[in-house]
Write a protein that holds these residues in place. Structure first.
Motif, PDB file in Angstrom:
ATOM      1  N   THR A  31       0.693  -0.908  -0.032  1.00  0.00           N
ATOM      2  CA  THR A  31      -0.131   0.065  -0.044  1.00  0.00           C
ATOM      3  C   THR A  31       0.863   1.518  -0.131  1.00  0.00           C
ATOM      4  OG1 THR A  31      -1.834  -1.162   1.272  1.00  0.00           O
ATOM      5  CG2 THR A  31      -1.758   1.342   1.294  1.00  0.00           C
ATOM      6  N   GLY A  32       0.679   2.224  -0.871  1.00  0.00           N
ATOM      7  CA  GLY A  32       1.330   3.537  -0.927  1.00  0.00           C
ATOM      8  C   GLY A  32       2.483   3.371  -1.962  1.00  0.00           C
ATOM      9  N   GLN A  33       2.656   2.398  -2.713  1.00  0.00           N
ATOM     10  CA  GLN A  33       3.821   2.105  -3.635  1.00  0.00           C
ATOM     11  C   GLN A  33       3.009   1.919  -4.985  1.00  0.00           C
ATOM     12  OE1 GLN A  33       7.406   1.212  -2.645  1.00  0.00           O
ATOM     13  NE2 GLN A  33       6.360   2.614  -1.623  1.00  0.00           N
ATOM     14  N   ARG A  34       3.805   2.068  -6.073  1.00  0.00           N
ATOM     15  CA  ARG A  34       3.220   1.702  -7.171  1.00  0.00           C
ATOM     16  C   ARG A  34       3.467   0.448  -7.719  1.00  0.00           C
ATOM     17  NH1 ARG A  34       0.314   5.792  -8.397  1.00  0.00           N
ATOM     18  NH2 ARG A  34       0.127   5.246 -10.536  1.00  0.00           N
ATOM     19  N   VAL A  35       2.443  -0.027  -8.224  1.00  0.00           N
ATOM     20  CA  VAL A  35       2.539  -1.719  -8.470  1.00  0.00           C
ATOM     21  C   VAL A  35       2.953  -1.828  -9.880  1.00  0.00           C
ATOM     22  CG1 VAL A  35       1.236  -3.765  -8.570  1.00  0.00           C
ATOM     23  CG2 VAL A  35       0.873  -2.088  -6.709  1.00  0.00           C
ATOM     24  N   MET A  36       3.901  -2.498 -10.393  1.00  0.00           N
ATOM     25  CA  MET A  36       4.516  -2.727 -11.667  1.00  0.00           C
ATOM     26  C   MET A  36       4.246  -4.102 -12.108  1.00  0.00           C
ATOM     27  SD  MET A  36       5.446   0.441 -12.430  1.00  0.00           S
ATOM     28  CE  MET A  36       6.195  -0.227 -14.139  1.00  0.00           C
ATOM     29  N   LEU A  37       3.447  -4.283 -13.194  1.00  0.00           N
ATOM     30  CA  LEU A  37       3.506  -5.635 -13.916  1.00  0.00           C
ATOM     31  C   LEU A  37       4.563  -5.652 -14.780  1.00  0.00           C
ATOM     32  CD1 LEU A  37       1.617  -8.158 -14.273  1.00  0.00           C
ATOM     33  CD2 LEU A  37       0.040  -6.641 -15.868  1.00  0.00           C
ATOM     34  N   ASN A  38       5.359  -6.638 -14.852  1.00  0.00           N
ATOM     35  CA  ASN A  38       6.335  -6.991 -15.585  1.00  0.00           C
ATOM     36  C   ASN A  38       6.413  -8.404 -16.430  1.00  0.00           C
ATOM     37  OD1 ASN A  38       7.732  -4.597 -14.300  1.00  0.00           O
ATOM     38  ND2 ASN A  38       7.854  -6.050 -12.605  1.00  0.00           N
ATOM     39  N   PHE A  39       6.844  -8.191 -17.752  1.00  0.00           N
ATOM     40  CA  PHE A  39       6.576  -9.443 -18.631  1.00  0.00           C
ATOM     41  C   PHE A  39       7.981  -9.358 -19.090  1.00  0.00           C
ATOM     42  CE2 PHE A  39       2.220  -7.936 -18.386  1.00  0.00           C
ATOM     43  CZ  PHE A  39       1.573  -8.625 -18.826  1.00  0.00           C
ATOM     44  N   GLY A  40       8.764 -10.845 -18.865  1.00  0.00           N
ATOM     45  CA  GLY A  40      10.132 -11.005 -19.519  1.00  0.00           C
ATOM     46  C   GLY A  40       9.756 -10.827 -21.173  1.00  0.00           C
ATOM     47  N   ALA A  41       9.035 -11.592 -21.629  1.00  0.00           N
ATOM     48  CA  ALA A  41       8.723 -11.754 -23.059  1.00  0.00           C
ATOM     49  C   ALA A  41       7.512 -12.165 -23.343  1.00  0.00           C
ATOM     50  CB  ALA A  41       9.901 -12.132 -23.836  1.00  0.00           C
ATOM     51  N   VAL A  42       6.871 -11.721 -24.299  1.00  0.00           N
ATOM     52  CA  VAL A  42       5.358 -12.385 -25.109  1.00  0.00           C
ATOM     53  C   VAL A  42       5.391 -12.371 -26.487  1.00  0.00           C
ATOM     54  CG1 VAL A  42       3.135 -12.103 -25.122  1.00  0.00           C
ATOM     55  CG2 VAL A  42       4.050 -11.476 -22.981  1.00  0.00           C
ATOM     56  N   ASP A  43       5.199 -13.232 -27.082  1.00  0.00           N
ATOM     57  CA  ASP A  43       5.505 -13.313 -28.612  1.00  0.00           C
ATOM     58  C   ASP A  43       4.067 -13.398 -29.452  1.00  0.00           C
ATOM     59  OD1 ASP A  43       6.355 -13.643 -31.109  1.00  0.00           O
ATOM     60  OD2 ASP A  43       7.636 -15.426 -30.891  1.00  0.00           O
ATOM     61  N   TRP A  44       3.485 -12.361 -29.904  1.00  0.00           N
ATOM     62  CA  TRP A  44       4.215 -11.101 -30.304  1.00  0.00           C
ATOM     63  C   TRP A  44       3.438  -9.960 -29.867  1.00  0.00           C
ATOM     64  CZ3 TRP A  44       3.172  -7.265 -34.126  1.00  0.00           C
ATOM     65  CH2 TRP A  44       4.296  -6.517 -34.581  1.00  0.00           C
ATOM     66  N   LYS A  45       2.212  -9.535 -30.141  1.00  0.00           N
ATOM     67  CA  LYS A  45       1.420  -8.566 -29.886  1.00  0.00           C
ATOM     68  C   LYS A  45       0.767  -8.765 -28.520  1.00  0.00           C
ATOM     69  CE  LYS A  45      -1.850  -4.880 -31.225  1.00  0.00           C
ATOM     70  NZ  LYS A  45      -2.744  -4.236 -32.127  1.00  0.00           N
ATOM     71  N   ALA A  46       1.120  -8.087 -27.461  1.00  0.00           N
ATOM     72  CA  ALA A  46       0.049  -8.455 -26.231  1.00  0.00           C
ATOM     73  C   ALA A  46      -0.602  -7.186 -25.704  1.00  0.00           C
ATOM     74  CB  ALA A  46       1.203  -8.661 -25.277  1.00  0.00           C
ATOM     75  N   GLU A  47      -2.033  -7.543 -25.471  1.00  0.00           N
ATOM     76  CA  GLU A  47      -2.723  -6.522 -25.170  1.00  0.00           C
ATOM     77  C   GLU A  47      -3.029  -6.761 -23.595  1.00  0.00           C
ATOM     78  OE1 GLU A  47      -5.471  -5.150 -28.623  1.00  0.00           O
ATOM     79  OE2 GLU A  47      -4.756  -7.093 -29.098  1.00  0.00           O
ATOM     80  N   VAL A  48      -3.017  -5.897 -22.606  1.00  0.00           N
ATOM     81  CA  VAL A  48      -3.222  -6.290 -21.489  1.00  0.00           C
ATOM     82  C   VAL A  48      -4.227  -5.605 -20.538  1.00  0.00           C
ATOM     83  CG1 VAL A  48      -2.118  -6.398 -19.019  1.00  0.00           C
ATOM     84  CG2 VAL A  48      -0.673  -6.815 -21.258  1.00  0.00           C
ATOM     85  N   TYR A  49      -5.007  -6.121 -19.665  1.00  0.00           N
ATOM     86  CA  TYR A  49      -6.160  -5.603 -19.230  1.00  0.00           C
ATOM     87  C   TYR A  49      -6.155  -5.839 -17.500  1.00  0.00           C
ATOM     88  CZ  TYR A  49      -8.299  -4.600 -23.504  1.00  0.00           C
ATOM     89  OH  TYR A  49      -8.519  -4.155 -24.824  1.00  0.00           O
ATOM     90  N   VAL A  50      -6.357  -5.200 -16.679  1.00  0.00           N
ATOM     91  CA  VAL A  50      -6.368  -5.215 -15.376  1.00  0.00           C
ATOM     92  C   VAL A  50      -7.689  -4.889 -14.783  1.00  0.00           C
ATOM     93  CG1 VAL A  50      -5.409  -4.808 -13.196  1.00  0.00           C
ATOM     94  CG2 VAL A  50      -4.045  -5.328 -14.936  1.00  0.00           C
ATOM     95  N   ASP A  51      -8.516  -5.802 -14.102  1.00  0.00           N
ATOM     96  CA  ASP A  51      -9.809  -5.269 -13.688  1.00  0.00           C
ATOM     97  C   ASP A  51     -10.518  -4.662 -14.570  1.00  0.00           C
ATOM     98  OD1 ASP A  51      -9.057  -6.525 -11.007  1.00  0.00           O
ATOM     99  OD2 ASP A  51      -8.826  -4.764 -10.099  1.00  0.00           O
TER     100      ASP A  51
END
Length: 606
Positions: free
Chosen positions: A123-143
């Motif tokens: 709480t109080g920090q920025r939450v980073m979502l990290n990907f090592g690699a995704v082949d090829w086009k990645a579209e990301v949704y959260v909640d």
């Protein structure tokens, strides 16, 4: 309805589906009946690649999101109304270890969904979502909200998802992936939709670790380190998001003891009693980088650096030779494709990831050419700590069927007719790869093109590469097409034996591929009834005798100007059986003592 609105609706549907069903180890089993590595056979789906994935920017707190996710495959323009089953992340959907083992075409979309929790103490920090690699086009949704998209199959990327997190502790992550593989000019290396010969099974989707970590608003984003061996200094450049008055502190440590410290985004550290990095003595200094505010630590990361320098000199005969720390060194190693029978692009464990490097070292080599593929960051860390030089290829964007490939003369080959959007994408992905991996000391050369596969605007690409990283050599066209340009290396390919058919005093002259001696080992074949090598034999003794004959030929050519050589290859790959090891890594084909002795003799002959 726009595709963005379609995807938003899909995120809602997938959220509801994933909330209704939990996954367990019982939902997973390897797909297909191909050979597997020992690591794959013993894989625990509840503990997949648990190691921190970014050894050059380490933070203490993080959450690994590898494991079983829900997946679906749909028409590219359609959202799923139900999920197809479980997929084991981070193994590509085509692989056995994914538990799916099916292809995804250019007209389809691959969907992922899972729930996750953000630890209360973040709480109080920025939450980073990290990907090592995704082949090829990645579209990301959260909640159910769009977090962002990334194109490119080889570079890491991140999204700050803090402001997307809805109420409550449990959240939903949804990813839509599309991949045209060989149907467009996207970097894809040896992936093809119809594997044969030297072309292998396509890889789609998540294939490296996915993880979350908390960072403060002011934080370190990245850094690079460049050694000056003559001056015994290390220049460290830090990229960070900071507030006015914040101070960046850089500390260099030797064996855990601080030996130099400075403040600023760009610092030069004097290194007392300097210890050089080399394949024989791979000494690594630790780095600690902090963002300080009013004397307190706001953010802190750990990494490492090495005192090593790459260069070129002329010998007494006028031949250009590559140097390491000012001394000439013959660089010699295998072509390493980085493929696995069970995980395809993804090694089944960190131990497996290190295994090929360890065996290459035991074989007496000092170099690996990472061939038209990029590895997870931990692979380069293993090379750094073990003492292994690396030539890093750019994954090719095409084969050479659309242009003329000539590897024996200048200017007789032709460029691939790459459309402008394909060129722009090449530059984008190549810049992301170099930015992400130039921090690893093991890499000593960049290789933008191989055998005219998708080769275009060669001089412009060399200038672009040099601008991104002026500290390493550029092997501008491994195996052709050759043009007079500002690259550093002229790289010939010849199978099966070494041959020098072109020499240029203005370049470092090398043999970038040769060998390919095949031996199919029964019980360890991808397809028992279908395999090949450039030449094939029926016993280990025949293979090793031929290998030694070729090594003696290579030694003679070193006096004529060769400064490095690459033998094809580390392991068998799919139907290729010309590896020093079998594809499942269960058999080292050749006597290690004799092989190591031959290889050391080659390296020491210069």
């Amino acid at each position: 309805m726009t595709i963005r609105h379609i995807l938003f609706a899909s995120a809602v549907a997938l959220s509801a589906i994933s909330c209704r069903s939990a996954l367990s180890a019982d939902d997973w089993t390897p797909a297909g009946d191909r050979i597997m590595t020992t690591w794959g056979e013993n894989l625990d789906p509840s503990d997949v690649l648990p190691e921190y994935p970014r050894p050059q920017l380490v933070r203490d707190r993080w959450v690994n999101l590898n494991g079983l996710w829900h997946y679906a495959v749909t028409d590219a323009q359609t959202e799923p109304d139900k999920m197809d089953g479980a997929i084991l992340v981070p193994f590509a959907v085509e692989s056995a270890l994914s538990g799916v083992g099916r292809a995804v075409t250019e007209n389809e979309a691959l969907w992922y969904s899972r729930e996750f929790e953000v630890p209360q103490e973040w709480t109080g920090q920025r939450v980073m979502l990290n990907f090592g690699a995704v082949d090829w086009k990645a579209e990301v949704y959260v909640d159910e909200q769009f977090a962002g998209e990334h194109t490119g199959g080889y570079a890491p990327f991140s999204f700050d998802i803090t402001d997307l997190l809805g109420k409550g502790r449990r959240h939903t992550l949804t990813i839509r992936v599309t991949d045209r593989t060989d149907k467009w000019f996207q970097p894809r290396g040896k992936q093809v939709s119809e594997p044969e010969g030297i072309w292998y099974t396509a890889v789609t989707g998540i294939w490296q670790t996915v993880w979350m970590e908390p960072v403060p608003a002011a934080h370190v984003e990245s850094y690079s380190a460049e050694a000056d061996v003559d001056a015994a200094t290390l220049q460290v450049n830090v990229e960070a998001v900071v507030e006015e008055g914040d101070v960046i502190e850089v500390v260099l440590l030797a064996d855990g003891t601080p030996v130099a410290k400075a403040e600023g985004r760009e610092v030069v550290l004097a290194v007392p009693d300097m210890k050089l990095w080399s394949p024989d003595t791979p000494y690594l200094y630790d780095l600690e980088i902090k963002v300080m505010r009013d004397g307190a630590v706001v953010d802190a990361v750990k990494g490492y650096a090495a005192m090593r320098e790459i260069g070129v000199i002329r010998d007494k005969a006028g031949h250009k030779r590559m140097t390491l720390n000012g001394e000439p060194l013959f660089q010699y190693g295998p072509l390493d494709q980085g493929w696995w029978p069970d995980g395809l692009y993804t090694a089944p464990s960190d131990e497996a990831l290190a295994f090929d490097i360890e065996k290459t070292k035991e074989m007496g080599f000092n170099l690996i050419r990472k061939h038209v593929k990029v590895e997870p960051a931990r692979w380069y860390w293993h090379c750094d700590r073990l003492g292994m030089l690396v030539w890093q290829d750019m994954p090719s964007i095409a084969d050479n069927s659309r242009n003329v490939w000539d590897n024996r003369t200048y200017n007789d080959g032709t460029d691939t007719p790459v459309p402008e959007d394909g060129k722009s994408n090449y530059y984008k992905e190549w810049s992301e790869i170099i930015a992400a991996y130039k921090v690893f000391p093991c890499i000593v050369s960049w290789v933008p093109f191989n055998e005219a596969w998708g080769q275009f605007d060669t001089e412009e690409v060399v200038v672009f590469t040099r601008r991104l990283d002026p500290t390493r050599l550029i092997n501008y066209a491994s195996g052709g097409n050759f043009v007079k340009c500002s690259g550093d290396i002229l790289d010939l390919h010849n199978y099966p034996h070494p041959e020098m058919y072109l020499y240029d005093k203005d370049y470092v002259n090398i043999l970038g591929e040769y060998g390919g001696i095949g031996w199919p080992v029964e019980g360890h074949l991808w397809q028992p009834d279908r395999n090949w090598g450039y030449v094939q034999f029926k016993s280990a003794d025949e293979v090793l005798d031929t290998y030694e004959k070729y090594a003696d030929m290579l030694i003679d050519l070193i006096d004529d100007g060769f400064a490095a050589a690459i033998y094809t290859q580390t392991t068998d790959v799919e139907i290729e059986v010309n590896g020093l090891m079998t594809y499942d890594r269960k058999v080292v084909k050749l006597d290690m003592d004799r092989l190591s002795s031959i290889n050391r003799r080659v390296i020491e002959s210069m």
